[in-house]
Motif scaffolding. Sequence first.
Motif, PDB file in Angstrom:
ATOM      1  N   PHE A 227      -2.024  19.297  -0.620  1.00  0.00           N
ATOM      2  CA  PHE A 227      -2.800  18.260  -1.319  1.00  0.00           C
ATOM      3  C   PHE A 227      -2.159  16.894  -1.101  1.00  0.00           C
ATOM      4  O   PHE A 227      -2.811  15.930  -0.681  1.00  0.00           O
ATOM      5  CB  PHE A 227      -2.852  18.603  -2.821  1.00  0.00           C
TER       6      PHE A 227
ATOM      7  N   TYR B  60      -0.216  22.514  -3.442  1.00  0.00           N
ATOM      8  CA  TYR B  60       0.152  21.153  -3.898  1.00  0.00           C
ATOM      9  C   TYR B  60       0.695  20.334  -2.719  1.00  0.00           C
ATOM     10  O   TYR B  60       0.280  19.185  -2.500  1.00  0.00           O
ATOM     11  CB  TYR B  60       1.210  21.241  -5.006  1.00  0.00           C
TER      12      TYR B  60
ATOM     13  N   LEU C 292      -2.050   1.821 -11.109  1.00  0.00           N
ATOM     14  CA  LEU C 292      -1.282   1.419  -9.915  1.00  0.00           C
ATOM     15  C   LEU C 292      -2.118   0.493  -9.042  1.00  0.00           C
ATOM     16  O   LEU C 292      -1.630  -0.498  -8.482  1.00  0.00           O
ATOM     17  CB  LEU C 292      -0.872   2.670  -9.124  1.00  0.00           C
TER      18      LEU C 292
ATOM     19  N   MET D 150      -1.382  -3.164  -7.600  1.00  0.00           N
ATOM     20  CA  MET D 150      -1.420  -3.461  -6.162  1.00  0.00           C
ATOM     21  C   MET D 150      -2.394  -4.598  -5.894  1.00  0.00           C
ATOM     22  O   MET D 150      -2.114  -5.525  -5.145  1.00  0.00           O
ATOM     23  CB  MET D 150      -1.843  -2.209  -5.394  1.00  0.00           C
TER      24      MET D 150
ATOM     25  N   VAL E  90      -9.966  15.146  -1.555  1.00  0.00           N
ATOM     26  CA  VAL E  90      -8.826  16.079  -1.448  1.00  0.00           C
ATOM     27  C   VAL E  90      -8.808  17.014  -2.666  1.00  0.00           C
ATOM     28  O   VAL E  90      -8.567  18.217  -2.538  1.00  0.00           O
ATOM     29  CB  VAL E  90      -7.503  15.270  -1.358  1.00  0.00           C
TER      30      VAL E  90
ATOM     31  N   CYS F 193     -10.899   9.283  -1.058  1.00  0.00           N
ATOM     32  CA  CYS F 193      -9.886  10.195  -0.517  1.00  0.00           C
ATOM     33  C   CYS F 193      -9.406  11.131  -1.630  1.00  0.00           C
ATOM     34  O   CYS F 193      -9.349  12.367  -1.450  1.00  0.00           O
ATOM     35  CB  CYS F 193      -8.661   9.414  -0.014  1.00  0.00           C
TER      36      CYS F 193
ATOM     37  N   LYS G 283       3.243  18.236 -12.949  1.00  0.00           N
ATOM     38  CA  LYS G 283       1.969  17.971 -13.576  1.00  0.00           C
ATOM     39  C   LYS G 283       0.880  18.885 -13.021  1.00  0.00           C
ATOM     40  O   LYS G 283       0.058  19.449 -13.742  1.00  0.00           O
ATOM     41  CB  LYS G 283       1.601  16.480 -13.313  1.00  0.00           C
ATOM     42  N   PHE G 284       0.931  19.046 -11.710  1.00  0.00           N
ATOM     43  CA  PHE G 284      -0.066  19.871 -11.018  1.00  0.00           C
ATOM     44  C   PHE G 284       0.018  21.296 -11.565  1.00  0.00           C
ATOM     45  O   PHE G 284      -0.974  21.909 -11.967  1.00  0.00           O
ATOM     46  CB  PHE G 284       0.199  19.831  -9.515  1.00  0.00           C
TER      47      PHE G 284
ATOM     48  N   GLU H 269       3.930   5.731  -5.472  1.00  0.00           N
ATOM     49  CA  GLU H 269       3.900   5.856  -6.949  1.00  0.00           C
ATOM     50  C   GLU H 269       2.780   6.814  -7.365  1.00  0.00           C
ATOM     51  O   GLU H 269       2.893   7.547  -8.323  1.00  0.00           O
ATOM     52  CB  GLU H 269       3.696   4.470  -7.575  1.00  0.00           C
ATOM     53  N   LEU H 270       1.688   6.784  -6.576  1.00  0.00           N
ATOM     54  CA  LEU H 270       0.577   7.681  -6.928  1.00  0.00           C
ATOM     55  C   LEU H 270       1.041   9.136  -6.770  1.00  0.00           C
ATOM     56  O   LEU H 270       0.802   9.991  -7.619  1.00  0.00           O
ATOM     57  CB  LEU H 270      -0.622   7.396  -6.014  1.00  0.00           C
TER      58      LEU H 270
ATOM     59  N   ALA I  98       3.244  10.034  -9.449  1.00  0.00           N
ATOM     60  CA  ALA I  98       2.522  10.271 -10.726  1.00  0.00           C
ATOM     61  C   ALA I  98       1.898  11.661 -10.695  1.00  0.00           C
ATOM     62  O   ALA I  98       1.962  12.424 -11.667  1.00  0.00           O
ATOM     63  CB  ALA I  98       1.438   9.210 -10.882  1.00  0.00           C
ATOM     64  N   GLY I  99       1.365  11.998  -9.554  1.00  0.00           N
ATOM     65  CA  GLY I  99       0.715  13.328  -9.481  1.00  0.00           C
ATOM     66  C   GLY I  99       1.770  14.356  -9.063  1.00  0.00           C
ATOM     67  O   GLY I  99       1.696  14.931  -7.991  1.00  0.00           O
ATOM     68  N   SER I 100       2.736  14.504  -9.916  1.00  0.00           N
ATOM     69  CA  SER I 100       3.878  15.347  -9.509  1.00  0.00           C
ATOM     70  C   SER I 100       3.501  16.838  -9.520  1.00  0.00           C
ATOM     71  O   SER I 100       2.471  17.244 -10.071  1.00  0.00           O
ATOM     72  CB  SER I 100       5.021  15.175 -10.532  1.00  0.00           C
TER      73      SER I 100
ATOM     74  N   PHE J 236       2.127   1.757  -3.391  1.00  0.00           N
ATOM     75  CA  PHE J 236       1.055   2.314  -4.236  1.00  0.00           C
ATOM     76  C   PHE J 236       0.973   3.835  -4.018  1.00  0.00           C
ATOM     77  O   PHE J 236       0.962   4.641  -4.949  1.00  0.00           O
ATOM     78  CB  PHE J 236      -0.268   1.652  -3.884  1.00  0.00           C
TER      79      PHE J 236
ATOM     80  N   CYS K 137      -9.124  22.870 -15.057  1.00  0.00           N
ATOM     81  CA  CYS K 137      -7.792  22.457 -14.597  1.00  0.00           C
ATOM     82  C   CYS K 137      -7.883  21.262 -13.662  1.00  0.00           C
ATOM     83  O   CYS K 137      -7.128  20.278 -13.765  1.00  0.00           O
ATOM     84  CB  CYS K 137      -7.131  23.623 -13.845  1.00  0.00           C
TER      85      CYS K 137
ATOM     86  N   VAL L 164       0.856  -1.205   0.000  1.00  0.00           N
ATOM     87  CA  VAL L 164       0.000   0.000   0.000  1.00  0.00           C
ATOM     88  C   VAL L 164       0.885   1.245   0.000  1.00  0.00           C
ATOM     89  O   VAL L 164       0.641   2.203  -0.726  1.00  0.00           O
ATOM     90  CB  VAL L 164      -0.931  -0.008   1.229  1.00  0.00           C
TER      91      VAL L 164
ATOM     92  N   ILE M 282      -5.486   8.634   3.079  1.00  0.00           N
ATOM     93  CA  ILE M 282      -5.424   7.229   2.624  1.00  0.00           C
ATOM     94  C   ILE M 282      -4.899   6.364   3.755  1.00  0.00           C
ATOM     95  O   ILE M 282      -5.420   5.278   4.035  1.00  0.00           O
ATOM     96  CB  ILE M 282      -4.536   7.114   1.356  1.00  0.00           C
TER      97      ILE M 282
ATOM     98  N   VAL N  12      -4.395  11.902 -12.799  1.00  0.00           N
ATOM     99  CA  VAL N  12      -4.034  11.165 -11.564  1.00  0.00           C
ATOM    100  C   VAL N  12      -4.892   9.906 -11.442  1.00  0.00           C
ATOM    101  O   VAL N  12      -4.421   8.834 -11.073  1.00  0.00           O
ATOM    102  CB  VAL N  12      -4.229  12.066 -10.326  1.00  0.00           C
TER     103      VAL N  12
ATOM    104  N   CYS O  53      -1.286  21.595 -15.060  1.00  0.00           N
ATOM    105  CA  CYS O  53      -2.742  21.614 -15.167  1.00  0.00           C
ATOM    106  C   CYS O  53      -3.318  22.930 -14.688  1.00  0.00           C
ATOM    107  O   CYS O  53      -4.250  23.477 -15.274  1.00  0.00           O
ATOM    108  CB  CYS O  53      -3.332  20.461 -14.351  1.00  0.00           C
ATOM    109  N   TYR O  54      -2.770  23.430 -13.595  1.00  0.00           N
ATOM    110  CA  TYR O  54      -3.290  24.714 -13.063  1.00  0.00           C
ATOM    111  C   TYR O  54      -2.404  25.862 -13.534  1.00  0.00           C
ATOM    112  O   TYR O  54      -2.073  26.776 -12.787  1.00  0.00           O
ATOM    113  CB  TYR O  54      -3.321  24.652 -11.534  1.00  0.00           C
TER     114      TYR O  54
ATOM    115  N   LEU P 115      -3.681  13.916   1.023  1.00  0.00           N
ATOM    116  CA  LEU P 115      -4.026  12.655   0.336  1.00  0.00           C
ATOM    117  C   LEU P 115      -3.385  11.478   1.071  1.00  0.00           C
ATOM    118  O   LEU P 115      -4.040  10.470   1.364  1.00  0.00           O
ATOM    119  CB  LEU P 115      -3.520  12.714  -1.113  1.00  0.00           C
TER     120      LEU P 115
ATOM    121  N   GLU Q 244      -8.620  18.158 -15.504  1.00  0.00           N
ATOM    122  CA  GLU Q 244      -7.453  17.678 -16.264  1.00  0.00           C
ATOM    123  C   GLU Q 244      -6.497  16.930 -15.326  1.00  0.00           C
ATOM    124  O   GLU Q 244      -6.071  15.811 -15.597  1.00  0.00           O
ATOM    125  CB  GLU Q 244      -6.748  18.872 -16.904  1.00  0.00           C
ATOM    126  N   PHE Q 245      -6.240  17.565 -14.182  1.00  0.00           N
ATOM    127  CA  PHE Q 245      -5.276  16.943 -13.253  1.00  0.00           C
ATOM    128  C   PHE Q 245      -5.843  15.635 -12.688  1.00  0.00           C
ATOM    129  O   PHE Q 245      -5.173  14.600 -12.623  1.00  0.00           O
ATOM    130  CB  PHE Q 245      -4.956  17.910 -12.100  1.00  0.00           C
TER     131      PHE Q 245
END
Lengths: 156, 32, 200
Positions: free
Chosen positions: A48, A45, C77, C81, C34, C30, A25-26, A16-17, A20-22, A13, C62, A10, A56, C70, A29-30, A52, C65-66
């Motif tokens: 966030f 960010y 992922l 898992m 968020v 979650c 990237k953030f 990596e999540l 991925a949501g680096s 996971f 935006c 977990v 989780i 994700v 997008c914004y 998150l 898109e994000f």
Amino acid sequence: GRAQVFTTVVDAFLEELVAAGSYQKFGRCYRCFYKLQPQLTRSIYDQFISQLQSSIQEEIQELKSEGNLEGLFNSLDKIVEEAKDREGPAWRPSGIPEQDIHSALVPYLLKHRSYLRQVLRKKEEENRKVAESVLAGRDKIVELQQLIQAHKQAWQ
Amino acid sequence: FDELIVETGKRRKQWPKKILMHAIQTMKAEQE
Amino acid sequence: AVDPMAYEAQFFGFTPQTCMLRIYLAFQDCLFEVMQVVEAVILRKVDKMPDCNITPSQVRKCTEEFLLFVKDRFDKLFDKMEEVLLQQVLSIPENVLLPEDKVHEQYPYSPEQFRALQEEIRQLQLQCRAEAAAEQALRAELEEQKVVKAELEKILQWFNDLEKTFREQGIGNLKECLSFLTQSSKKLQVVMKEVEQKSE
């Protein structure tokens, strides 16, 4: 053990999540907001990501306690450990309950069988003795009858 | 389907003992 | 074909798939929550910023898109898992038997063997019943013998008492005594006849 693997997987996971949501990237997008407030974007960010992750993790803890996952994982580890030396597939439900229940009954049936054998043996032994005394009784009666017959003849 | 599986699993785990009890009572009564 | 993982469900009390679905939904909630917060914060900030021409719908775009990006990564992922957890954590290896099923290992009876065992028990029960009936019959006869024997012994005792009486009277052997009596009675009869003749 399983509990450790579960936690590790977990965490991986989640890692990596997050990866991925680096932030790049953030920010991309914004971008309209990023252009005006780069630092604020960063702080949002960061919040966030930490939010998150913590939510989780909370969910996982709740799941673990709700389903008693750790306890189950540990006891399954133990069972698996005990079965370590067994080769080949173990028994699995056949899908026919009537057939599967047999094995649960067999121990008692075996006990019942040996009990019946014991009772039968005892009963046969007793009956043998009683039969002997019946035969002896018959002989005795014949003997008495002969004696009486002898007396009777003597009288006659 | 999921609930069926769980319910069946539960029965498979618990009922053999119960059934055995009843089987033993039956056999004892028969014996008596 | 979906593997129902029924044996695992018997152990865990839930199916592994349900567990994974539960985790998926929880994680997804979650993420969505968020993201909502993030969007709300940005909207609030945009509101406060003077001369800012970013519209809420732009912010929403935006966010979508994000989130889309994700979420896609999230699903990939999560699949990975799920595969690992289903195989290594939430599954019971083939060679493992749950404790409550130990009897199946200790008594691997085939249906035929089980039937044979039942039949053997049935036979034993019949034999027990037969022995019980035999016992009853034997005991009944013993009772009867007791009565008969008592009766015969009574008769025999009667004979013995009679002979004892004779003996006690000095009569000795009954046979001799009776023959003596018979002779004496004959002699008496002869004497009686003579007396009668003489009296005539």
